[in-house]
Every structure is written in C-alpha cells, then in structure tokens.
Design a protein around this motif. Structure first.
Motif, PDB file in Angstrom:
ATOM      1  N   GLU A  86      -0.133  -0.846   8.191  1.00 58.75           N
ATOM      2  CA  GLU A  86      -1.550  -0.718   7.852  1.00 58.75           C
ATOM      3  C   GLU A  86      -1.991   0.737   7.881  1.00 58.75           C
ATOM      4  O   GLU A  86      -2.748   1.190   7.015  1.00 58.75           O
ATOM      5  N   SER A 105      -5.591  -3.156   5.416  1.00 58.43           N
ATOM      6  CA  SER A 105      -5.087  -4.240   6.250  1.00 58.43           C
ATOM      7  C   SER A 105      -3.938  -4.936   5.524  1.00 58.43           C
ATOM      8  O   SER A 105      -3.781  -4.791   4.308  1.00 58.43           O
ATOM      9  N   ASN A 131      -3.612  -8.054   4.845  1.00 55.47           N
ATOM     10  CA  ASN A 131      -4.164  -8.976   3.847  1.00 55.47           C
ATOM     11  C   ASN A 131      -4.569  -8.234   2.577  1.00 55.47           C
ATOM     12  O   ASN A 131      -4.346  -8.718   1.457  1.00 55.47           O
ATOM     13  N   GLU A 132      -5.151  -7.056   2.738  1.00 59.81           N
ATOM     14  CA  GLU A 132      -5.573  -6.275   1.571  1.00 59.81           C
ATOM     15  C   GLU A 132      -4.364  -5.786   0.774  1.00 59.81           C
ATOM     16  O   GLU A 132      -4.396  -5.760  -0.458  1.00 59.81           O
ATOM     17  N   ASP A 186      -3.130  -8.850  -1.104  1.00 58.31           N
ATOM     18  CA  ASP A 186      -4.093  -9.310  -2.105  1.00 58.31           C
ATOM     19  C   ASP A 186      -4.212  -8.346  -3.279  1.00 58.31           C
ATOM     20  O   ASP A 186      -4.329  -8.762  -4.434  1.00 58.31           O
ATOM     21  N   TYR A 233       3.952  -3.912  -0.194  1.00 58.82           N
ATOM     22  CA  TYR A 233       4.130  -4.059   1.251  1.00 58.82           C
ATOM     23  C   TYR A 233       5.495  -3.533   1.677  1.00 58.82           C
ATOM     24  O   TYR A 233       5.613  -2.820   2.689  1.00 58.82           O
ATOM     25  N   ASP A 288      -2.606 -19.942  14.899  1.00 60.27           N
ATOM     26  CA  ASP A 288      -2.383 -20.113  13.463  1.00 60.27           C
ATOM     27  C   ASP A 288      -2.034 -21.572  13.210  1.00 60.27           C
ATOM     28  O   ASP A 288      -0.924 -22.019  13.508  1.00 60.27           O
TER      29      ASP A 288
END
Length: 300
Positions: free
Chosen positions: A157, A163, A165-166, A169, A176, A237
């Motif tokens: 990150e 993040s 998730n960002e 997405d 990544y 989770d």
C-alpha cells in the motif's frame, strides 16, 4: 485439422483440456476467483468456464497447427519475450526433465562455477495460506529476536500510495504483483534484519519468490484446511461461509497448487492444534536450532 472443421480430434480435445487445466491451476495458485479473473482480463466468466473445462476457442488449435507446421513451440507465439536463441533452447531442452532435487543441485553448481555468491539471508520471511498465522506469529518472532516486524500488505500500500482494495479495483492483480515485487526489493535492500509476513500468493510469482528465497530465511507456516478456514472466519471475514458454497474445496485446491512452492522454504513449521503462545514459543526455538539459521548466525 481443417480450419472450417467444427469437431476437434481426440488429440485436439486433449490439448484443450491441458490448456484449461493449466489456466485453472494458475488461477488457484494466485488465489483468484473466476469472477476476478474475468474482470481483470476482460474475458467473460462464461468463456473462462468453457476454457477451464477444456472447451477453448478453436483459434487456440489453429495457432498450435501453425506452430507445429514450423516445428516451433506454441510458447514462441504466446510469450511476452522474444523466442529463445539456440544455446538457451538447448539448455532448456537438457534441463526440462530434471527432478526438483536435480534442479537445485544444478543451481548450486552454476552458482559455484560462475561465481554468483548467494545473498546473505538477513531477514526472516513467513509464507503460507491466509490464516496460517503469519502476522500473529511474525510479531511474536520479531519480539523474541529483537527485530523489526514488517507486513507486506502495508508495504505494498505504501509503494502504491493506495489501499489494496483500490489497487485491485483500479488496476487489477497484475499491478498488485508489480507493487509487491517493488516493495519486497525495497524491504530486503535494507540490511537491518526484519521479520516479514508475506501474502499467501507471493510464491506463485516465480521472480518475486526467487528474490524472497535468496534474501530471506523462509519459514512455511502449515495448518490443515479446516484450521485455515476457521482462523479466517475468526478474524471477522465471513465471506468463506456466506459468499461461496465451495470455499473449502477452493481452499484445498489452492493449497494443492501451492504446496510444492511453499515446500521450497528453508523450514516448515506446523501450527495445527497449537495455541498462539505455544506456536510462537515453539517456532522461535525451532528457528534457533535450525542448522541453516545457526550457519547464518555464525556468518554474522
């Protein structure tokens, strides 16, 4: 095969099944759902399901025909790199049938023969599936050895300025992986010893994993699939039990695909049936007694 023929031969069918299995296994090693792969690749889930089921598009077979006609491997047309030279192709042909043990022996020979010194393994890296205890045990191990604890997820990150998730997405898993590699290179370039908790799928990326193995004393934290699942759920989770009815089957498939990769670690430690405190104490003791770690200590 005629280009207009609709029905594939048994040989073609077998080839498409192999292609589908390789796609499915690669997806499992990376821990990607079919939905995520569809999103990142721009290929429909329906087609991915067909491909993984051995019913790939006929154009794959046509490409194989072209490759066979020129007596070239189909990878020469599919890979991102230029085709191999004669010496490279000959070397690969000679080593492709070697066992894992023979390949490791060859690596050691090449290192000694050509003077490529192995990197000093200053850091400790924990690998394993999600729920193995990499963060919790990593923090305890760092405290026991007086080292800095580093969590790869946070470093990725930092590297991306986004993040997790960002990252997924906005840019997908390929981005990544790039951030993961950069973050690992930055962390290991710092000579101050650290305990590093890695992402569960890192070993599925060969170059990143090779870097980790060469710079870190690597420990595979093992547990049975049921414990992995229970720990993930205990962390809050609930997706494994509410969003996917075949979560356990998927987890077992992922473990099967990664097991040989995880086994390349310097040491394996089974956390099954152990409390966190018990596992932390036993892991530190096992690490201190490991021959490779003793050799590292002597070198320091």
């Amino acid at each position: 095969m005629n280009e207009s023929r609709d029905k594939a031969s048994p040989d073609d069918t077998a080839f498409l099944q192999v292609v589908g299995e390789r796609v499915r296994n690669a997806r499992a090693r990376r821990g990607m759902s079919r939905k995520i792969l569809a999103r990142d690749s721009g290929v429909s889930e329906r087609y991915l399901a067909q491909l993984e089921g051995g019913a790939g598009n006929i154009s794959i077979l046509l490409l194989r025909q072209i490759a066979r006609a020129m007596d070239l491997p189909i990878t020469d047309f599919l890979g991102d790199r230029p085709p191999l030279g004669v010496d490279q192709a000959l070397l690969l042909r000679q080593i492709e049938d070697l066992s894992a043990e023979q390949l490791q022996e060859l690596q050691a020979f090449a290192r000694d023969r050509f003077g490529v010194a192995p990197s000093v393994k200053r850091h400790i890296a924990l690998i394993g599936l999600r729920g193995a205890g990499k963060t919790s045990l990593g923090q305890r191990l760092a405290a026991a050895f007086g080292l800095q604890f580093v969590e790869m997820a946070k470093e990725i990150e930092t590297e991306a300025g986004l993040s997790l998730n960002e990252i997924f997405d906005l840019y997908g898993q390929a981005a990544y992986r790039r951030f993961e590699r950069r973050a690992l290179e930055r962390i290991t370039a710092d000579t101050a010893p650290k305990v590093i908790a890695t992402g569960g799928s890192l070993p599925s990326e060969p170059t990143t994993y090779a870097h980790l193995l060469s710079h870190c004393f690597t420990v595979w934290l093992k547990a049975n699939p049921e414990e992995h699942m229970g720990r993930v759920v205990a962390q809050g989770d609930l997706r494994p039990i509410t969003g996917q009815s075949e979560a356990m089957a998927d987890l077992k498939r992922i473990l099967t695909q990664r097991e040989s990769l995880y086994a390349r670690a310097d040491m394996a430690f089974d956390t099954a049936g152990k409390t966190l405190d018990q596992a932390g104490t036993e892991l530190a003791a096992a690490l201190r007694a490991h021959p490779a770690w003793l050799a590292r200590e002597a070198a320091e």
